[in-house]
Design a protein around this motif. Structure first.
Motif: not given
Length: 669
Positions: A450-451, A455, A458, A555, A558
């Protein structure tokens, strides 16, 4: 003062008696005390227990069995028509049952026990004659002129003939106390109670009034020439319940305690007394207490403990605040081991040190904090608290910002900030990933899985099963919780983004202002945002700067790719113009109080959810009733304080059945 536990019983009793008398003189002489109430009570209880076992050892000048009072009254005095006495106290249900059991068949009255300063206000033929403190119980100190300046709401005239005495409590509102301390960091008030008592000790009430050091008076009883009567119009009444049984008394105590955290004034208990004046008088008195009343004390909100260490964790937006560990202490209904010290300036100005004895304060859901230290208890081993110069997580040099001299890490890639932002995104008020705990977020962040927020979406169950202590059920629950959070909507997404200076209220106001998509907010100018109610220039500039960052734009893209809903939900939209036109709430200022039940499900509905519904109907919410309030929206278990003020100001009280009907007609429900 540190007591020697090795002394004999007689010496211990003498020590305790002297200390209780010293603390009484300090409080009534200066308006402040070095000890919290709970620690003072513990000393007095220990003294009472020892004297009960060894009555022959009680000093002649013992403070037991006497009204708490100053050693001497320094100003002009007046003898009370009836003594103003202290109350016996209870701390558990059984003591209340025992008290009520002494008066079988009687009706009781339960009211808030305000944590302030007792006053007697006397009128003769409708005009204010004098105001006096409790003093010694038999004789009070006249403070009429001081009160005229520092209690501006006290009636000067009443419409009741004869000699009328109104008794009650002068308090400093929490909001007044906080504002005063913010404006006077060099001479802060320890707590609202000390603020109230100290204000009436001051020699210059005009200066106190100019400094906004103002009080408010709540009346709990009145009599005319010794005969009880209703509290005259114009006074703020203390909230109270009339109870026919001990079970109703206990319920009332719980209800008052349940409202405690939401009040703008401190209460430390509930007073239970015989409702009928004749029955109360017939019960009689002992030397210091009426037999027909008792005070139930709630868990203390302030107690002493030792400051063990200080850490400087890095927050989600880079702030590095001081957090302290203390010896575990039971305060505010919970055991506290960690507290905040607010900021480096407060540490410096209060001269807080590791090893100090500190007063820990906890009120409601507010993070416990150190109200003050007791330098007189130092032994020389205490250590100065030094703020860090570099980030504890990434080592970057910290910036010093603001009047609080706060430390900030400006490295956006700081590992601690990344982890905190992930935890915040998963929190209940944001994405509400119920099955994802902070421990796992920290572990996954450490491993580089996790960044960024996107994330989360996913993660797979197979991936999680590779970790020790992660079973199939836990892995499935975590993935399902993440998947269900995709419908979060614009308001929650804005909260989850952790935009500096933008609160949960800011997110709500942006939705109500008509913004449909997060991209619309990102495209707004500072001028657009300042035009929205309660969004100031600094918050607007912070929002614009946040969305201008390349990493934030990437972000958002994403999150969209992973199916996260970043558009406004119907529940967060403003009411459409046609419906708003017909809504009785449109453009109205309202105050919400009490407990509400959702008419659709029969379940309790939170105050924030009620607030969001009425704001959808184009109303403006406020926290307290004033002359500008249109409606007081009242749920269940509403005390007499707000409804009494609403009646006095001519504010319409709307019960929840009528409110639900309005919201349904407007299309909000």
């Amino acid at each position: 003062m540190t007591f020697n536990r090795g002394v004999n019983i007689g010496e211990r009793i003498a020590e305790l008696a002297a200390e209780v008398k010293r603390l009484n003189d300090l409080y009534y002489g200066t308006g402040d005390s070095p000890l919290p109430d709970a620690d003072y009570d513990a000393l007095k209880d220990e003294l009472a227990a020892l004297v009960a076992e060894h009555p022959e050892l009680e000093p002649a000048d013992s403070p037991l069995g006497k009204v708490n009072a100053p050693a001497e009254l320094t100003g002009p005095t007046v003898r009370h028509a009836r003594p103003m006495l202290s109350l016996a106290k209870a701390t558990d249900e059984e003591q209340i049952r025992t008290f009520c059991g002494r008066f079988g068949g009687q009706v009781f009255r339960v009211s808030e026990k305000l944590d302030g300063l007792s006053l007697s206000v006397v009128y003769v033929d409708g005009s204010l004659d004098y105001v006096a403190t409790r003093g010694t119980g038999a004789v009070g100190e006249l403070v009429t002129e001081k009160v005229r300046h520092v209690i501006p709401g006290l009636p000067v005239e009443i419409e009741v003939p004869g000699r009328v005495e109104v008794r009650g409590e002068a308090v400093m509102l929490r909001s007044v106390w906080a504002a005063y301390n913010e404006a006077h960091p060099d001479r802060t008030l320890t707590n609202p109670r000390s603020g109230a008592a100290g204000t009436l000790v001051l020699k210059d009430p005009v200066a106190a009034a100019k400094a906004e050091r103002l009080l408010r008076f709540f009346a709990f009883g009145a009599d005319r020439d010794g005969v009880a009567l209703e509290v005259p119009a114009g006074f703020d009444p203390v909230a109270q319940y009339v109870c026919a049984s001990v079970e109703e008394v206990l319920t009332a105590i719980d209800e008052i305690g349940g409202r405690r955290d939401g009040l703008d004034y401190d209460i430390d208990g509930a007073v239970v007394r015989l409702h009928e004046p004749a029955a109360f008088d017939a019960a009689g008195f002992n030397s210091a207490e009426p037999r027909g009343a008792i005070a139930f004390k709630y868990p203390p909100e302030e107690k002493l403990t030792k400051l063990l260490s200080v850490e400087w964790p890095v927050g989600k937006i880079g702030r590095v605040p001081p957090r302290a560990r203390v010896e575990p202490v039971f305060v505010g209904g919970v055991t506290v081991e960690n507290i905040t010290l607010h900021n480096p300036r407060l540490i410096r100005e209060r001269d807080l040190r590791i090893g100090d004895t500190v007063a820990v304060v906890r009120r409601g859901d507010v993070i416990p904090f150190a109200g003050r230290s007791l330098p007189e208890r130092r032994d020389g081993s205490e250590v100065e608290i030094v703020p860090p110069a570099h980030c504890p997580s990434c080592g970057s040099e910290l910036e010093v910002r603001g009047t609080g001299e706060e430390r900030w890490c400006v490295n956006l890639q700081c590992p601690a900030q990344v982890t905190r932002r992930l935890m915040h995104w998963a929190s209940r008020q944001a994405a509400d990933m119920e099955g994802v705990g902070d421990v796992w977020i920290e572990k996954l962040a450490e491993d580089g899985v996790l960044k960024r927020r996107s994330d989360f979406y996913d993660l797979t169950a197979e991936q999680l099963l590779g970790y020790e202590r992660m079973g199939e059920v836990s892995a499935k629950n975590m993935v399902d919780s993440i998947a269900s959070s995709k419908g979060m909507g614009l308001r929650r997404a804005l909260i989850g983004m952790a935009i500096p200076m933008a609160s949960e209220g800011t997110a709500k106001r942006l939705c109500l202002a008509g913004y449909e998509r997060i991209e619309d907010v990102a495209a707004a100018t500072a001028e657009d945002l300042v035009a929205i109610r309660d969004i100031g220039p600094k918050a607007a500039a912070s929002i614009v700067d946040f969305f201008a960052r390349t990493d934030v734009k990437e972000e958002i893209a994403r999150l969209r790719e992973r199916g996260v809903n970043l558009d406004v939900l119907d529940e967060d939209r403003p009411l459409d113009a046609a419906a708003a036109h017909d809504s009785p709430l449109k453009g109205r200022s309202v105050v919400i109080t009490g407990a509400f039940t959702d008419p659709r499900s029969g379940a309790k509905i939170s105050r924030p959810d009620v607030t969001r519904l009425v704001e959808q109907a184009a109303a403006t919410t406020a926290s307290s009733v004033s002359a500008n309030t249109d409606y007081l929206l009242a749920g269940e278990n509403v005390g007499a304080s707000k409804t009494g003020k609403a009646d006095k100001l001519g504010v319409t009280v709307v019960r929840q059945d009528e409110l639900w009907q309005w919201l349904a007609e407007a299309g909000v429900l």
